[in-house]
Scaffold this motif. Structure first.
Motif, PDB file in Angstrom:
ATOM      1  N   ALA A 398      35.993  -0.675  19.434  1.00  0.00           N
ATOM      2  CA  ALA A 398      35.188  -0.521  20.895  1.00  0.00           C
ATOM      3  C   ALA A 398      34.056  -1.391  21.140  1.00  0.00           C
ATOM      4  CB  ALA A 398      34.172   0.512  20.828  1.00  0.00           C
ATOM      5  N   ALA A 399      33.473  -1.669  19.649  1.00  0.00           N
ATOM      6  CA  ALA A 399      32.480  -3.274  20.276  1.00  0.00           C
ATOM      7  C   ALA A 399      32.932  -4.344  20.347  1.00  0.00           C
ATOM      8  CB  ALA A 399      31.569  -3.186  19.406  1.00  0.00           C
ATOM      9  N   TRP A 400      34.130  -4.308  20.228  1.00  0.00           N
ATOM     10  CA  TRP A 400      35.224  -5.647  20.161  1.00  0.00           C
ATOM     11  C   TRP A 400      35.235  -5.939  21.999  1.00  0.00           C
ATOM     12  CZ3 TRP A 400      36.156 -10.680  18.515  1.00  0.00           C
ATOM     13  CH2 TRP A 400      35.458 -10.779  16.757  1.00  0.00           C
ATOM     14  N   GLY A 401      35.857  -4.110  22.520  1.00  0.00           N
ATOM     15  CA  GLY A 401      35.891  -3.585  23.758  1.00  0.00           C
ATOM     16  C   GLY A 401      35.189  -4.874  24.711  1.00  0.00           C
ATOM     17  N   LEU A 402      33.707  -4.014  24.730  1.00  0.00           N
ATOM     18  CA  LEU A 402      32.443  -4.091  25.216  1.00  0.00           C
ATOM     19  C   LEU A 402      32.415  -5.606  24.813  1.00  0.00           C
ATOM     20  CD1 LEU A 402      30.277  -3.119  26.721  1.00  0.00           C
ATOM     21  CD2 LEU A 402      29.361  -3.204  24.189  1.00  0.00           C
ATOM     22  N   LEU A 403      32.651  -6.455  24.186  1.00  0.00           N
ATOM     23  CA  LEU A 403      32.526  -8.405  24.275  1.00  0.00           C
ATOM     24  C   LEU A 403      33.671  -8.595  25.026  1.00  0.00           C
ATOM     25  CD1 LEU A 403      30.981 -10.701  22.543  1.00  0.00           C
ATOM     26  CD2 LEU A 403      33.719 -10.376  21.093  1.00  0.00           C
ATOM     27  N   ILE A 404      34.963  -7.488  25.122  1.00  0.00           N
ATOM     28  CA  ILE A 404      35.522  -8.398  26.052  1.00  0.00           C
ATOM     29  C   ILE A 404      35.362  -7.949  27.345  1.00  0.00           C
ATOM     30  CG2 ILE A 404      38.236  -8.798  26.454  1.00  0.00           C
ATOM     31  CD1 ILE A 404      39.007  -8.175  23.515  1.00  0.00           C
ATOM     32  N   GLU A 405      34.530  -7.026  27.746  1.00  0.00           N
ATOM     33  CA  GLU A 405      34.503  -6.407  29.044  1.00  0.00           C
ATOM     34  C   GLU A 405      33.242  -7.563  29.527  1.00  0.00           C
ATOM     35  OE1 GLU A 405      34.084  -5.322  32.848  1.00  0.00           O
ATOM     36  OE2 GLU A 405      35.282  -4.146  30.947  1.00  0.00           O
ATOM     37  N   ALA A 406      32.900  -8.402  28.794  1.00  0.00           N
ATOM     38  CA  ALA A 406      31.346  -8.903  28.960  1.00  0.00           C
ATOM     39  C   ALA A 406      32.283 -10.369  29.615  1.00  0.00           C
ATOM     40  CB  ALA A 406      30.160  -9.052  28.052  1.00  0.00           C
ATOM     41  N   GLY A 407      32.638 -11.609  28.331  1.00  0.00           N
ATOM     42  CA  GLY A 407      33.318 -12.416  28.212  1.00  0.00           C
ATOM     43  C   GLY A 407      34.057 -12.342  30.025  1.00  0.00           C
ATOM     44  N   ALA A 408      34.653 -10.914  30.601  1.00  0.00           N
ATOM     45  CA  ALA A 408      35.506 -11.365  31.729  1.00  0.00           C
ATOM     46  C   ALA A 408      34.680 -11.567  32.884  1.00  0.00           C
ATOM     47  CB  ALA A 408      36.369  -9.530  31.710  1.00  0.00           C
ATOM     48  N   ARG A 409      33.409 -10.540  32.981  1.00  0.00           N
ATOM     49  CA  ARG A 409      32.225 -10.747  33.775  1.00  0.00           C
ATOM     50  C   ARG A 409      32.012 -11.920  34.069  1.00  0.00           C
ATOM     51  NH1 ARG A 409      30.818  -5.040  35.891  1.00  0.00           N
ATOM     52  NH2 ARG A 409      32.301  -3.438  34.601  1.00  0.00           N
ATOM     53  N   ILE A 410      31.372 -12.952  32.542  1.00  0.00           N
ATOM     54  CA  ILE A 410      30.437 -13.608  32.462  1.00  0.00           C
ATOM     55  C   ILE A 410      31.614 -15.287  32.873  1.00  0.00           C
ATOM     56  CG2 ILE A 410      29.152 -15.634  31.184  1.00  0.00           C
ATOM     57  CD1 ILE A 410      28.024 -12.173  29.513  1.00  0.00           C
ATOM     58  N   MET A 411      32.518 -15.229  31.380  1.00  0.00           N
ATOM     59  CA  MET A 411      32.782 -16.362  31.680  1.00  0.00           C
ATOM     60  C   MET A 411      34.889 -16.737  32.145  1.00  0.00           C
ATOM     61  SD  MET A 411      35.633 -17.443  29.028  1.00  0.00           S
ATOM     62  CE  MET A 411      36.214 -15.807  28.042  1.00  0.00           C
ATOM     63  N   ALA A 412      35.136 -16.146  32.145  1.00  0.00           N
ATOM     64  CA  ALA A 412      36.562 -15.590  32.637  1.00  0.00           C
ATOM     65  C   ALA A 412      36.991 -16.662  33.780  1.00  0.00           C
ATOM     66  CB  ALA A 412      36.839 -14.307  32.281  1.00  0.00           C
ATOM     67  N   GLY A 413      35.477 -15.830  34.655  1.00  0.00           N
ATOM     68  CA  GLY A 413      36.208 -16.788  36.102  1.00  0.00           C
ATOM     69  C   GLY A 413      36.352 -17.803  35.501  1.00  0.00           C
ATOM     70  N   HIS A 414      35.949 -18.686  35.419  1.00  0.00           N
ATOM     71  CA  HIS A 414      35.873 -20.479  35.191  1.00  0.00           C
ATOM     72  C   HIS A 414      36.884 -21.132  34.456  1.00  0.00           C
ATOM     73  CE1 HIS A 414      31.304 -19.936  36.592  1.00  0.00           C
ATOM     74  NE2 HIS A 414      31.155 -19.450  35.470  1.00  0.00           N
ATOM     75  N   VAL A 415      37.792 -20.282  34.083  1.00  0.00           N
ATOM     76  CA  VAL A 415      38.725 -20.883  33.128  1.00  0.00           C
ATOM     77  C   VAL A 415      40.149 -20.426  33.633  1.00  0.00           C
ATOM     78  CG1 VAL A 415      37.268 -21.550  31.400  1.00  0.00           C
ATOM     79  CG2 VAL A 415      38.743 -19.117  31.071  1.00  0.00           C
ATOM     80  N   GLU A 416      40.112 -18.985  34.345  1.00  0.00           N
ATOM     81  CA  GLU A 416      41.002 -19.064  34.994  1.00  0.00           C
ATOM     82  C   GLU A 416      42.654 -19.370  35.384  1.00  0.00           C
ATOM     83  OE1 GLU A 416      41.405 -16.302  38.238  1.00  0.00           O
ATOM     84  OE2 GLU A 416      39.702 -16.883  39.321  1.00  0.00           O
ATOM     85  N   HIS A 417      42.217 -20.425  35.550  1.00  0.00           N
ATOM     86  CA  HIS A 417      43.730 -21.673  36.663  1.00  0.00           C
ATOM     87  C   HIS A 417      43.852 -22.433  35.269  1.00  0.00           C
ATOM     88  CE1 HIS A 417      39.454 -23.847  35.158  1.00  0.00           C
ATOM     89  NE2 HIS A 417      40.645 -24.789  35.267  1.00  0.00           N
ATOM     90  N   LEU A 418      43.887 -22.208  34.163  1.00  0.00           N
ATOM     91  CA  LEU A 418      43.823 -22.795  32.931  1.00  0.00           C
ATOM     92  C   LEU A 418      45.531 -21.788  33.136  1.00  0.00           C
ATOM     93  CD1 LEU A 418      41.545 -24.010  30.956  1.00  0.00           C
ATOM     94  CD2 LEU A 418      42.975 -25.306  33.192  1.00  0.00           C
ATOM     95  N   VAL A 419      45.486 -20.909  33.514  1.00  0.00           N
ATOM     96  CA  VAL A 419      46.123 -19.130  32.893  1.00  0.00           C
ATOM     97  C   VAL A 419      47.902 -19.904  33.379  1.00  0.00           C
ATOM     98  CG1 VAL A 419      46.813 -17.181  32.677  1.00  0.00           C
ATOM     99  CG2 VAL A 419      44.383 -18.293  32.445  1.00  0.00           C
ATOM    100  N   PRO A 420      48.425 -20.303  33.262  1.00  0.00           N
ATOM    101  CA  PRO A 420      49.882 -20.350  33.435  1.00  0.00           C
ATOM    102  C   PRO A 420      50.530 -19.015  34.153  1.00  0.00           C
ATOM    103  CG  PRO A 420      50.628 -20.486  31.276  1.00  0.00           C
ATOM    104  CD  PRO A 420      48.907 -19.789  31.485  1.00  0.00           C
ATOM    105  N   ALA A 421      51.152 -19.510  35.157  1.00  0.00           N
ATOM    106  CA  ALA A 421      51.712 -18.640  36.696  1.00  0.00           C
ATOM    107  C   ALA A 421      52.194 -17.847  35.914  1.00  0.00           C
ATOM    108  CB  ALA A 421      52.172 -19.326  37.735  1.00  0.00           C
ATOM    109  N   TRP A 422      53.189 -17.321  35.168  1.00  0.00           N
ATOM    110  CA  TRP A 422      53.977 -16.186  34.147  1.00  0.00           C
ATOM    111  C   TRP A 422      52.700 -14.971  33.945  1.00  0.00           C
ATOM    112  CZ3 TRP A 422      53.896 -14.722  29.946  1.00  0.00           C
ATOM    113  CH2 TRP A 422      54.275 -16.204  28.978  1.00  0.00           C
ATOM    114  N   ALA A 423      51.917 -16.045  33.486  1.00  0.00           N
ATOM    115  CA  ALA A 423      51.037 -15.224  32.542  1.00  0.00           C
ATOM    116  C   ALA A 423      50.220 -14.267  33.173  1.00  0.00           C
ATOM    117  CB  ALA A 423      50.361 -15.665  31.965  1.00  0.00           C
ATOM    118  N   ALA A 424      49.694 -15.070  34.713  1.00  0.00           N
ATOM    119  CA  ALA A 424      48.997 -14.429  35.185  1.00  0.00           C
ATOM    120  C   ALA A 424      49.205 -13.003  36.335  1.00  0.00           C
ATOM    121  CB  ALA A 424      47.829 -15.654  36.760  1.00  0.00           C
ATOM    122  N   ALA A 425      50.421 -13.921  36.797  1.00  0.00           N
ATOM    123  CA  ALA A 425      51.722 -12.643  37.513  1.00  0.00           C
ATOM    124  C   ALA A 425      52.218 -11.381  36.326  1.00  0.00           C
ATOM    125  CB  ALA A 425      52.303 -13.037  37.698  1.00  0.00           C
ATOM    126  N   PHE A 426      51.633 -11.651  34.970  1.00  0.00           N
ATOM    127  CA  PHE A 426      51.545 -10.194  34.036  1.00  0.00           C
ATOM    128  C   PHE A 426      50.793  -9.579  34.233  1.00  0.00           C
ATOM    129  CE2 PHE A 426      52.183  -8.744  29.995  1.00  0.00           C
ATOM    130  CZ  PHE A 426      52.617  -7.693  30.203  1.00  0.00           C
TER     131      PHE A 426
END
Length: 432
Positions: A398-426
């Protein structure tokens, strides 16, 4: 140009045959059929697993094969004979459904045991075979619902329960038929997988998996699912992210475990990986996320690493790097699943969704990956021991889930363009 009656009888071969009534099986037979087919598929997977085990021992050399034969010979079978391939798969199928092999020894002189009647049991689910059973029941339940839709939820539970009861009856009956017996001058020995755990596990798995398949066949979600989605927004997307995170971690850890088993244990251990690898990967998942593997009263597991600190330095560092990298990847996947929805992010409860789902995943790992063994002696009580991921693993995850939640709000938006199109669509599809 006009049709005329010539008086000549028509060719019977040209006349259209009347359509016969469609054959429709009764609902009770579809429920029974689901149990029989699911058990047959599980038994078939167990037979393949046993064949791989035998092949591994043959490739491992005569020493490994003779050692296994000595052990198997005390139970009335030989590993390189047909009896092993015909009997042991039934034990594996029973264990996949929750059964525990029980060895009962009578006579105080037999094996130098201190009581006239001693029972030894061991419980460990071969999770790969359990997955085959669950997936089969789910698909068969969905097929039954699509072929003959039921009128009410009560009927779905009724026929799903019938599937579970038939599955339990068949598995217990066949387990009793293939039980191993041996009588000597010193005493008698009886080995069977027909146990209370088999009855409970088969009924529970058969009912739950069949009902889930039937419900999916209706195209509608249960009421509690809609309530959960309102309480924890995005829970379905969180399940996909959590499942992908677990599969990615265990795939990497499992590859290392198989290679290590091949190098240190030889072909016999490596070819037996369908039996031990899912459980060992779950233990590695627990260790890698800073939980622990605990042992209580099970000396055979005392030498296993209990925490990440018990691993060699290089292994601890590699495990930590893998955990952090996959947590970062899960943050990006969670960001894509939510797709920046302001209504979603604006709810305070949105912070709880991923920690709760990760916590449930940790609880499932602790429950399903446990190994237990025990002994009961007539007039002398009994004892048992367990080994597996620590009971508090759900809090760590559960603590790891909270850490991942924080990462999604803080840093994920800066690297989402690196994700392959098929994975992003999934993952975006999971959030819709």
């Amino acid at each position: 140009m006009e049709n005329q009656d010539t008086g000549i009888p028509a060719n019977p071969g040209t006349l259209p045959l009347p359509a016969g009534p469609e054959r429709r099986h009764p609902q009770w037979w579809l429920a029974v059929q689901s149990a029989l087919i699911a058990y047959g598929l599980t038994l078939g997977a167990a037979l393949v697993t046993m064949a791989l085990l035998v092949l591994g021992f043959f490739l491992g050399g005569t020493g490994a094969l003779n050692g296994m034969n000595d052990s198997a010979g005390t139970m009335g079978a030989r590993l390189d004979g047909p009896s092993a391939l015909l009997i042991y798969p039934f034990f594996l199928a029973a264990m996949a459904l929750g059964g525990t092999p029980v060895l009962t020894v009578s006579s105080a002189g037999f094996a130098s045991l201190p009581a006239p009647l001693v029972s030894l049991w061991a419980g460990a689910m071969p999770l790969l075979l359990t997955g085959v059973a669950g997936a089969s029941l789910w698909r068969l339940g969905r097929r039954a619902e699509r072929r003959r839709p039921l009128d009410s939820e009560w009927h779905r539970w009724l026929y799903s329960a019938l599937t579970g009861l038939v599955l339990a009856a068949v598995s217990v009956l066949l387990s009793l038929l293939v039980s191993l017996r041996e009588n000597t001058e010193a005493g008698a020995m009886f080995l069977t997988a027909a146990s209370p755990g088999l009855v409970a596990g088969a009924v529970l798995l058969g009912t739950a998996a069949s009902w889930a398949g039937r419900k999916h066949g209706t195209g509608s979600a249960p009421r509690w699912a809609a309530w959960t989605e309102r309480t924890l927004p995005g829970v379905r997307a969180a399940l996909r992210v959590t499942g992908s995170h677990y599969l990615a971690y265990t795939a990497a850890a499992g590859t290392v475990l198989v290679v290590t088993a091949l190098v240190k244990g030889g072909a016999a251990v490596a070819f037996a990986s369908p039996l031990w690898l899912p459980t060992a990967s779950a233990w590695a998942y627990s260790l890698g996320h800073l939980s622990a593997v605990t042992e209580r009263g099970l000396p055979a597991a005392a030498g296993l690493p209990g925490s990440i600190g018990d691993l060699p330095v290089w292994a601890s560092a590699a495990t930590g790097v893998l955990s952090l990298l996959l947590a970062a990847a899960a943050s990006v996947a969670w960001f894509l699943a939510r797709d920046g929805d302001p209504d979603w992010l604006g709810r305070r409860s949105s912070w709880l969704t991923l920690p709760v789902v990760f916590g449930f995943a940790g609880a499932a790992v602790s429950l399903l990956a446990v190994v237990a063994a025990g002994q009961t002696s007539a007039g002398a009580g009994g004892s048992f021991g367990t080994a597996g991921p620590a009971p508090w693993t759900f809090l760590v995850m559960a603590a790891w889930g909270l850490l991942i939640e924080a990462g999604a709000r803080i840093m994920a938006g800066h690297v989402e363009h690196l994700v392959p199109a098929w994975a992003a669509a999934f993952f975006r599809k999971a959030g819709n």
